[in-house]
Scaffold this motif. Structure first.
Motif, short mmCIF file in Angstrom:
data_model
loop_
_atom_site.label_atom_id
_atom_site.label_comp_id
_atom_site.label_asym_id
_atom_site.label_seq_id
_atom_site.Cartn_x
_atom_site.Cartn_y
_atom_site.Cartn_z
N GLU A 193 0.88 -1.19 -0.08
CA GLU A 193 0.05 0.04 0.09
C GLU A 193 0.91 1.19 -0.20
O GLU A 193 1.92 1.28 0.29
CB GLU A 193 -1.01 0.11 1.16
N GLN B 162 2.19 9.44 -0.75
CA GLN B 162 1.68 9.03 -2.02
C GLN B 162 0.27 8.82 -2.36
O GLN B 162 -0.29 9.25 -3.49
CB GLN B 162 2.63 7.68 -2.21
N ALA C 151 13.53 9.50 1.54
CA ALA C 151 13.16 8.33 1.71
C ALA C 151 11.72 8.28 2.19
O ALA C 151 11.35 7.23 2.60
CB ALA C 151 13.81 7.79 2.89
N LYS D 184 9.41 9.53 -2.81
CA LYS D 184 9.01 10.39 -3.81
C LYS D 184 9.33 9.60 -5.03
O LYS D 184 8.62 9.88 -5.96
CB LYS D 184 10.17 11.56 -3.65
N THR D 185 10.20 9.05 -5.22
CA THR D 185 10.67 8.52 -6.66
C THR D 185 9.66 7.31 -7.10
O THR D 185 9.35 7.62 -8.22
CB THR D 185 12.17 7.66 -6.45
N LEU D 186 9.17 6.62 -5.85
CA LEU D 186 7.98 5.66 -6.31
C LEU D 186 6.76 6.29 -6.85
O LEU D 186 6.29 5.85 -7.80
CB LEU D 186 7.86 4.78 -5.14
N1 LIG Z 1 4.44 2.80 -0.33
C1 LIG Z 1 5.51 2.22 0.03
N2 LIG Z 1 5.56 1.01 0.74
C2 LIG Z 1 6.82 0.38 1.05
N3 LIG Z 1 8.03 0.83 0.56
C3 LIG Z 1 8.00 1.81 -0.11
C4 LIG Z 1 6.86 2.69 -0.61
N4 LIG Z 1 7.35 3.75 -1.34
C5 LIG Z 1 8.69 3.50 -1.33
N5 LIG Z 1 9.03 2.47 -0.58
C6 LIG Z 1 10.57 2.21 -0.66
O1 LIG Z 1 11.24 3.17 0.29
C7 LIG Z 1 12.48 3.44 -0.14
C8 LIG Z 1 12.54 4.82 -0.47
O2 LIG Z 1 11.63 5.18 -1.46
P1 LIG Z 1 12.08 6.17 -2.58
O3 LIG Z 1 13.48 6.03 -3.30
O4 LIG Z 1 10.86 6.19 -3.54
O5 LIG Z 1 11.94 7.59 -1.69
P2 LIG Z 1 12.71 8.70 -2.10
O6 LIG Z 1 11.83 9.90 -1.07
O7 LIG Z 1 12.70 8.88 -3.57
O8 LIG Z 1 13.95 8.49 -1.27
P3 LIG Z 1 15.51 9.70 -1.64
O9 LIG Z 1 14.86 11.02 -1.26
O10 LIG Z 1 16.37 9.14 -0.95
O11 LIG Z 1 15.46 9.40 -3.38
C9 LIG Z 1 12.56 2.67 -1.28
O12 LIG Z 1 13.45 1.32 -0.99
C10 LIG Z 1 11.28 2.22 -1.85
O13 LIG Z 1 11.29 0.90 -2.50
#
Ligand SMILES: Nc1ncnc2c1ncn2[C@@H]1O[C@H](COP(=O)(O)OP(=O)(O)OP(=O)(O)O)[C@@H](O)[C@H]1O
Length: 729
Positions: free
Chosen positions: A23, A28, A49, A52-54
């Motif tokens: 979820e 998000q 973390a 954002k990327t997801l």
């Molecule tokens: N909804 C979710 N549920 C579980 N894990 C997640 C979820 N969204 C992201 N993640 C995991 O959390 C970690 C960080 O996600 P992501 O890279 O998208 O965050 P970020 O904000 O882009 O991080 P950064 O700022 O370091 O680039 C990744 O390993 C990703 O797989």
């Protein structure tokens, strides 16, 4: 919000379910509710973390599987590689991913076959300047770390690139990912985007100040054992003993290296035999990659479980440190803020040992809150750490109070466009005209009204600065003299080559005026341009460099008057950087250059990268303007690329042969690839090892054994970083 409930193709949902993501995180989910999957523009200003990327991935995948194409813009090459590696996982969905961070005078049409293209903002701007066709097909643009619009050297390019993309393709979805900034609403309004602002994080973050043996957070305090005299070492040990890792941020490269060495003697006592074994392997790889005093020091630290990380390290060494830390083997990294800029390297405890930074204008200054938040955000590995801790170290009660008020309880600053200076605008005015985004003054002002600068300073207007830019471009022959905005062939080439028009002017004038075309003359001409990054002058540099100038006056196009102290000091910095490049092309070892110029191996490569690019431009401009120096500049460009003397150029065309191996072959009498073709491979194997020998002869045989001509590797153009001086980071 469950993944299954999302308006996404089944294969995309399954992809995430298979990776254990069931979820959405709250930010998000909020983004989806605000139209993320309906093509709406969106700005997500949320902590590192927090997903954002997801969030961007979901929108990109949905668009691509409906026939679209995505462009993912990042500020740093290291980040581009990290995202490229991540998006390659989508290959099981049939998604193709490309990456582009160099070659600024190519269209890279081949990249267009990909569904996701990862590129730096500079490269994206260059693709637009070179009218790359597939840019018209982009349906989703992701601007990562968009708060860097605030930075003087990278911000204007990102801002203008976003304005161009929106003008060229009004229907494309813009997703901007930002750290938490003070004026996220203003940024969202400029992008006509929905806004998601959140402080939510998957791992609790405890922020506080360490003082008098205790770590004070808002609602709790923790006494920390004091086995050593150094607070930061004690804080680190406290975490390592509980199975966590530490990032320690320092104010300078020297301090971050010193701290890693200092902590090593304490950290090594808690290493397991298995850890020591793995760490020894990493240390050996460091020494295979580099033979400088710095890399020797780094390897020694790593054997004890610590490491340092800064821009003076080469990329391979930085990656070995990062990978060792991610694997949980390196327990502590001491770093300058390079690490905080977007790289995903979390740790249970982040220790900010020094909250001040050196700036050439104002000396030691407190870091911005935004930078502190970036560093603090690295605390707490999702699913691995129970919480994350960000610890500022106070040296006095007064500092304790200051740090709480100005960092822990403070909000991040607003971000401001840096486009409104002639230096920033000049290059973008020319490229906007050269690309046909504006053919008249009114059209140009209309285009610039779409920038963040115009949005923030709407009552200020850009007209004054724009008129200065246009006058400059006309008088320097880059625009036709009449009222309409028509680029000359010189102006078009300058735009396509992705160089500051002022640099082009300096190069053209220098080639016209110079009586000498020596290596030093051309290297200094390149170093005298605003595009070059210069070494800073140490107090003991002045005498030696000044003496050198006096002994080589005739080789400089112009030596400023020493009475004009500011200009003369800057000139000495140009000469120092030229001399580093002169040693580089004369095959001085990296270690010798590092010691002589007080710089890092990574700096040599980044300076050489940019110098190679500007030397390439020098050769192109000399050709177009029919000036002397085109051939000499082209030869020097290759020598800068390889760091070698002219006689090795043929051998260097062989893949796997760098400057050291080429010199060994040459000194052994194998002076060209043609000569090599007729040699007993055993002899080469004895010199370079069987693996390399085998690789060499495979190439020679595949290119026609006795033709001896190995197709020359096009020297890969270096990325234009646009940073002006080497800071001490
Ligand atoms: N909804 C979710 N549920 C579980 N894990 C997640 C979820 N969204 C992201 N993640 C995991 O959390 C970690 C960080 O996600 P992501 O890279 O998208 O965050 P970020 O904000 O882009 O991080 P950064 O700022 O370091 O680039 C990744 O390993 C990703 O797989």
């Amino acid at each position: 919000m469950k993944i299954e409930s999302l308006d996404l193709p089944d294969e995309v949902k399954q992809f995430y379910l298979d990776s254990g993501i069931m979820e959405l995180y709250p930010p998000q989910a909020e983004a989806v509710e605000k139209g993320l999957l309906k093509g709406r523009n969106l700005l997500a200003a949320i902590p590192t973390a927090s997903g954002k990327t997801l969030l961007a991935e979901l929108a990109m995948l949905k668009s691509i599987l409906a026939g679209g194409k995505a462009l993912y813009i990042v500020p740093l090459r290291a980040l581009a590689s990290e995202k490229f590696r991540r998006f390659r996982e989508f290959s099981e969905l049939g998604i193709r991913v490309g990456i582009s961070t160099g070659d600024y005078d190519l269209r890279d049409e081949g990249l267009g076959v990909n569904d996701i293209i990862v590129a730096t903002s500079e490269k994206t701007d260059s693709l637009l300047r070179n009218e790359t066709v597939w840019m018209q097909e982009i349906s989703v643009v992701v601007a990562d770390e968009v708060h860097l619009i605030d930075s003087p050297d990278r911000g204007p390019t990102l801002e203008v690139t976003l304005a161009k993309l929106r003008k060229m393709n009004p229907s494309c979805q813009i997703l901007a990912l930002s750290a938490t900034v003070g004026n996220a609403d203003e940024l969202a309004a400029w992008l006509e985007a929905e806004l998601v602002v959140s402080e939510w994080r998957p791992t609790e973050l405890l922020e506080g100040v360490f003082f008098n043996g205790t770590f004070y957070c808002k609602d709790r305090e923790k006494a920390v054992e004091q086995p050593t005299k150094d607070n930061a070492v004690n804080l680190a040990l406290d975490t390592l003993k509980k199975g966590g890792q530490c990032l320690v941020f320092e104010s300078s490269r020297k301090n971050c290296m010193a701290f890693a060495k200092k902590a090593a003697s304490t950290v090594k006592k808690i290493l397991s035999a298995e850890d020591r074994n793995v760490l020894a392997g990493i240390a050996d790889e460091i020494l295979e990659n580099s033979e400088t005093d710095t890399s020797t020091n780094l390897a020694a630290c790593i054997r004890s479980g610590t490491a340092f990380h800064h821009a003076g390290l080469t990329t391979p060494l930085r990656e070995l440190v990062e990978d060792g830390f991610r694997a949980g083997k390196i327990k502590l990294i001491s770093s300058t803020p390079t690490l905080a800029a977007g790289l995903n390297l979390p740790a249970r405890r982040v220790i900010i040992r020094n909250y001040r930074r050196y700036s050439s204008e104002d000396g030691m200054q407190p870091i911005p809150v935004l930078e502190y938040k970036q560093m603090a955000g690295r605390a707490g590995r999702p699913r691995l750490d129970p919480y994350g801790e960000a610890v500022l170290v106070a040296k006095s009660y007064k500092e304790f109070v200051f740090l709480f008020e100005n960092y822990i309880e403070a909000n991040a600053e607003d971000i401001w466009s840096k486009l409104g200076t002639e230096n920033a605008l000049r290059t973008h005015v020319l490229s906007t005209i050269s690309n046909g985004f504006a053919r008249t003054y009114d059209e140009l002002m209309d285009f610039l009204e779409a920038t963040f600068f115009a949005f923030q300073y709407s009552n200020f207007g850009l007209s004054t600065v724009v008129k200065e830019c246009l006058n400059f471009l006309r008088q320097e022959g880059m625009l036709e003299k009449d009222d309409d905005l028509i680029p000359t062939s010189f102006g078009k080439l300058v735009s396509r080559l992705y160089i500051d028009p002022l640099s082009a002017t300096r190069i053209a004038r220098g080639l016209k005026e110079t009586k000498s075309l020596s290596e030093l003359t051309l290297l200094h001409l390149v170093c005298s341009t605003p595009d070059m990054r210069l070494l800073y002058m140490r107090s003991h540099d002045y005498q030696g460099i000044n003496d050198y100038v006096m002994a080589h006056v005739s080789e400089f196009v112009k030596v400023p008057s020493p009475f004009d102290t500011t200009e003369y000091e800057w000139f000495l910095g140009e000469v120092k950087t030229s001399l580093l490049l002169l040693d580089w092309v004369h095959e001085k070892s990296e270690n010798e250059i590092c010691l002589k110029f007080g710089t890092g191996e990574g700096d040599i490569h980044s300076i050489a990268d940019i110098a190679e690019w500007i030397m390439h431009v020098t050769s192109q401009l000399a050709g177009l303007l029919d000036l002397k120096g085109a051939k000499e500049a082209a030869e020097l460009e290759k020598r800068i690329h390889y760091g070698a003397a002219p006689e090795l150029m043929d051998l260097l065309n062989i893949r796997g042969i760098g400057r050291v191996r080429a010199r060994k072959l040459y000194e052994a009498g194998f002076k060209s690839s043609a000569e090599l073709a007729g040699v007993d491979p055993e002899k080469v194997a004895a010199l370079l090892g069987p693996k390399i020998a085998d690789r060499i002869f495979k190439q020679i045989r595949s290119k026609g054994a006795f033709s001896g001509i190995i197709e020359s590797k096009p020297p890969e153009k270096s990325p234009y970083s646009g940073q002006k001086t080497i800071s001490d980071y």
